[in-house]
Motif scaffolding. Sequence first.
Motif, mmCIF file in Angstrom:
data_model
loop_
_atom_site.group_PDB
_atom_site.id
_atom_site.type_symbol
_atom_site.label_atom_id
_atom_site.label_comp_id
_atom_site.label_asym_id
_atom_site.label_seq_id
_atom_site.Cartn_x
_atom_site.Cartn_y
_atom_site.Cartn_z
ATOM 1 N N ARG A 1 -26.199 -27.008 28.279
ATOM 2 C CA ARG A 1 -25.312 -27.746 27.566
ATOM 3 C C ARG A 1 -24.006 -28.108 28.046
ATOM 4 O O ARG A 1 -23.688 -29.143 28.214
ATOM 5 C CB ARG A 1 -25.224 -27.423 25.947
ATOM 6 C CG ARG A 1 -24.775 -28.309 25.103
ATOM 7 C CD ARG A 1 -24.067 -27.741 23.889
ATOM 8 N NE ARG A 1 -23.040 -26.864 23.945
ATOM 9 C CZ ARG A 1 -21.726 -27.277 24.157
ATOM 10 N NH1 ARG A 1 -21.496 -28.709 24.201
ATOM 11 N NH2 ARG A 1 -20.661 -26.223 24.168
ATOM 12 N N LEU A 2 -23.365 -26.858 28.504
ATOM 13 C CA LEU A 2 -22.005 -27.014 29.278
ATOM 14 C C LEU A 2 -22.106 -27.717 30.457
ATOM 15 O O LEU A 2 -21.375 -28.304 30.902
ATOM 16 C CB LEU A 2 -21.643 -25.528 29.442
ATOM 17 C CG LEU A 2 -21.060 -24.761 28.128
ATOM 18 C CD1 LEU A 2 -20.509 -23.457 28.436
ATOM 19 C CD2 LEU A 2 -19.967 -25.650 27.538
ATOM 20 N N GLY B 1 -29.014 -19.504 28.071
ATOM 21 C CA GLY B 1 -29.457 -20.316 29.065
ATOM 22 C C GLY B 1 -29.149 -21.615 28.435
ATOM 23 O O GLY B 1 -28.888 -22.535 28.827
ATOM 24 N N ASP B 2 -29.472 -22.057 27.011
ATOM 25 C CA ASP B 2 -29.480 -23.200 26.439
ATOM 26 C C ASP B 2 -27.971 -23.763 26.476
ATOM 27 O O ASP B 2 -27.802 -24.775 26.588
ATOM 28 C CB ASP B 2 -29.927 -23.057 24.920
ATOM 29 C CG ASP B 2 -31.433 -22.815 24.997
ATOM 30 O OD1 ASP B 2 -32.254 -22.979 25.782
ATOM 31 O OD2 ASP B 2 -31.943 -22.381 23.692
ATOM 32 N N VAL C 1 -16.751 -25.189 34.217
ATOM 33 C CA VAL C 1 -17.453 -24.216 34.992
ATOM 34 C C VAL C 1 -16.662 -23.324 35.686
ATOM 35 O O VAL C 1 -17.328 -22.408 36.141
ATOM 36 C CB VAL C 1 -18.033 -25.247 36.223
ATOM 37 C CG1 VAL C 1 -16.889 -25.718 37.154
ATOM 38 C CG2 VAL C 1 -19.071 -24.778 36.957
ATOM 39 N N GLY C 2 -15.298 -23.129 35.514
ATOM 40 C CA GLY C 2 -14.607 -22.116 35.892
ATOM 41 C C GLY C 2 -14.111 -20.984 35.043
ATOM 42 O O GLY C 2 -13.534 -19.841 35.397
ATOM 43 N N GLU C 3 -14.212 -21.392 33.718
ATOM 44 C CA GLU C 3 -13.752 -20.504 32.672
ATOM 45 C C GLU C 3 -14.965 -20.370 31.807
ATOM 46 O O GLU C 3 -15.367 -19.076 31.165
ATOM 47 C CB GLU C 3 -12.533 -21.073 31.971
ATOM 48 C CG GLU C 3 -12.017 -20.050 30.945
ATOM 49 C CD GLU C 3 -10.716 -20.394 30.589
ATOM 50 O OE1 GLU C 3 -10.193 -19.857 29.498
ATOM 51 O OE2 GLU C 3 -10.149 -21.306 31.061
ATOM 52 N N ARG C 4 -15.221 -21.504 31.061
ATOM 53 C CA ARG C 4 -16.350 -21.221 29.970
ATOM 54 C C ARG C 4 -17.453 -20.840 30.195
ATOM 55 O O ARG C 4 -18.208 -19.853 29.616
ATOM 56 C CB ARG C 4 -16.478 -22.890 29.090
ATOM 57 C CG ARG C 4 -15.183 -23.022 28.432
ATOM 58 C CD ARG C 4 -14.851 -24.430 27.972
ATOM 59 N NE ARG C 4 -16.136 -24.718 27.138
ATOM 60 C CZ ARG C 4 -16.561 -26.044 26.505
ATOM 61 N NH1 ARG C 4 -15.481 -26.951 26.868
ATOM 62 N NH2 ARG C 4 -17.252 -26.236 25.672
#
Length: 501
Positions: A371-372, A366-367, A321-324
């Motif tokens: 997923r992430l 968005g997809d 959440v902080g990088e990818r």
Amino acid sequence: MPFIGWSMDVAREQSPSEARLRDVLARSRTAGYNAVALYLEHRFAYPSAPWAAGAGCLTPAVVRRLATDARSQSLRLVPFLNTLGHMEGFIRSAGGAWLAEGRGRFGGVQMCATRPECVAFARGLVADVLGAFDDEWMHLGGDETRQLGQCPACAERVAAVGAGGLYAEYFAPLCRFVLERGRRPCLWGDMLLQHPGALDAIPRQTVIFDWQYFKRPRESTAVFRQRGFDVVCCPSLQTYNAGWCFLPASQQNIDDHAADARAAGALGVCVTTWELCWFTAYATIWPLIYAAGRRLAHGMPWAEALATEGGPGYAAAAEIVGERIPQLSEFLRPGTWRSLRRHLAMSLDPFALWRAWRTEVCGQVGDELLRLCDEADTHLPDDNPLHWAINLHRVAVRWVRAVEQAAGAYAVGDLSSCVCHLREGADWLARLRPGLERVAADGGSSADVPRLDRLIGEVMRVCQRLEGLPAAGHRPAFETLVHDAYIPGDQAAWCTSPDVH
């Protein structure tokens, strides 16, 4: 380094309990910090300004008990206030409008630097804090005083001595006021870099807190050291400008400041944290804060420090959440300015996020974001607060997509389906409520729950507009209909243009 600290932004809608603050002190000490700063602004019950004390603010009695507790742990508890800029909490409270320097929304955010009654007000605040905190340092603020010279009295002084001269006329006596009471004054460094001539008037005992959030402090710290000042280098955890946190940028900023502080002979480092409100919360970043302490005090690698403080699952989820996620999205990437939260929580217009993000988030990006989010959740136990930041991103994507579906239905005249899609989107927004309620119960923002109510209420109002439209004939554009300035019958939509509103 003799000083390894971090600052907690109590001023932005925080109401931490005494128990929570005791836990913060204990965990900070264990992590390697030897100082914790409380940034107060209007969120302290100043005896000299009782009208500014909102519900849940810190009190002198609580601070005295915390200071005693901190001393027992060989931990400093340092007061940070602001005495010129960032005074909006006072100015916008009943009884405080007279403090305002001048123009700007609600009179701006700065207090007048010239009128004697304003100078006396600032001294009263400082005296109140000196009476509650016992640390040797007293931080007077002084950053971002961009309104210098707006009011007639200040404009006259700026014409005579310049903006830097006015700054010095205000802060040099206030620094001496602190020194005369046996404490050491501190100031942020940004305005002193902008007006270096003011340094001539500032007492050399003043500690300069040199904040540089997007570059190294090497050059700026050297300016202050060459002028004979002690310096604390101040990096930031970059949450205030992100959807949650720009993790690699934060880690690099902290590492750079630590290296430059050692090289320059600075007193140390203070990791700053700001604005944990507007749909974010301290609970999501406690492990980041304490990991920074381990990094600064013991040189622990970042990955190990994060896993030590939050667990390996937290470290893995934080990386997502902080990088990818920010790297995936142009809208969320580093270099933007809290785009998600600004267009949702701060705008109080849920459709602002749709207007700004619809093109990117309704496709492959968005997809992958969804997923992430699912992947990040799998790393965390059910009760981990970081789920909040993950869910915010998920809900934001689902909301924008629901509005896009509603717009598509509207375009073909299917008003019933349009309303259904908007109600579905409102249901997604409502999924933020439990997390926001937990944040408020833990001493975070109590305003974010009403903000969410406002957002959902706006969606419901648009649904009512749709249900009241004629089945045939002229209809306003969807973008006009969902605008918060929409007026029925205004076919030219005079007030709904982004250039006007």
